[in-house]
Design an enzyme around this catalytic site. Structure first.
Site, PDB file in Angstrom:
ATOM      1  N   SER A  70      -2.728  94.747  36.948  1.00  0.00           N
ATOM      2  CA  SER A  70      -2.114  93.440  37.148  1.00  0.00           C
ATOM      3  C   SER A  70      -1.713  93.241  38.620  1.00  0.00           C
ATOM      4  O   SER A  70      -2.577  93.188  39.487  1.00  0.00           O
ATOM      5  CB  SER A  70      -0.918  93.287  36.191  1.00  0.00           C
ATOM      6  N   HIS A 225      -3.488  91.797  27.860  1.00  0.00           N
ATOM      7  CA  HIS A 225      -3.285  92.128  29.280  1.00  0.00           C
ATOM      8  C   HIS A 225      -2.771  93.557  29.464  1.00  0.00           C
ATOM      9  O   HIS A 225      -3.007  94.187  30.481  1.00  0.00           O
ATOM     10  CB  HIS A 225      -2.297  91.119  29.880  1.00  0.00           C
TER      11      HIS A 225
END
Length: 247
Positions: A70, A225
């Protein structure tokens, strides 16, 4: 390198596994304004990449692999593009080299975390009850509450991360300082791992990845994610296969 609101603690288990499987030293780092790292008013990818470059030089690391999730993935990409001679290869986990607005939940998390700081909680269960109004997913709440600590001499718990700095930085956390101009490229191997249930690496950005990282490989894992936390074994296999010496 962890993501926003994370720390090196998130990657402790997978780091030990990769060190075992690859026979290499693994350094899990706290990016600025996270974990045990210093706080600084500037919080952007160029600054974080410079911090990691300093870490590599200070530790005398030769041809390291950068692995980031991320926010950590964009930090890795920026460093690879800026200083390709400093690194051997790169693994970017569920992020892409594009400008994209951050999901709306991140400002909401900041709101909830500030509410907890104001409430003067003494136990994590109290903090969790407050945060439940801002995030229904228990696992994500536990991830965010991992930033709580009890300052020396205090009876209440506070967030270790500087919420005011990160709150101001949110508008730029989706930015990427290099776009596919053709001039800046990382010509060494790179692996992009994406969660198929995540929106961070859609099919339409794959050509752009190829412009900046022409030797990239793509691994898709059935996860959101939070790829490493949800599918650690699939993640491990993808990284080991990428880094093993090729025939």
């Amino acid at each position: 390198m962890h993501g926003l609101f994370g720390s090196k603690k998130n990657n402790r288990t997978i780091s030990k596994v990769l060190a075992r499987d690859l026979g290499r030293h693994i350094y899990a780092v706290d990016l600025r304004n996270h974990g045990d790292s210093p706080h600084d008013q500037r919080h952007d990818y160029l600054a974080m990449a410079a911090d990691v470059a300093d870490f590599i030089c200070q530790h005398g690391l030769k041809e390291p692999t950068l692995i980031g999730h991320s926010m950590g993935a964009k930090t890795a990409m920026v460093l690879a593009l800026q200083e390709p001679d400093l690194v051997a290869n790169m693994v970017a986990v569920d992020n892409a080299p594009v400008d994209a607005r951050l999901s709306s939940e991140f400002p909401r998390y900041i709101q909830g975390m500030k509410k907890i700081d104001e409430a003067g909680v003494t136990r994590q269960t109290e903090a969790d009850r407050i945060l439940e109004d801002y995030e229904k997913n228990f696992t994500i709440r536990q991830f965010l509450l991992g930033n709580l600590h009890r300052p020396h001499g205090s009876s209440t718990q506070k967030f270790r991360v500087p919420l005011h700095i990160l709150g101001k930085a949110l508008d730029h956390m989706g930015d990427f300082p290099f776009m596919g101009s053709g001039e800046t490229r990382f010509a060494k191997p790179s692996l992009f791992i994406r969660g198929t249930q995540s929106k961070y690496v859609p099919d339409e950005v794959i050509p752009l990845i190829g412009q900046l990282f022409p030797r990239f490989e793509l691994a898709s894992i059935d996860a959101s994610h939070w790829v490493i936390a949800e599918k650690p074994e699939e993640f491990r296999q993808a990284v080991v296969q990428f880094l093993e010496p090729k025939e």
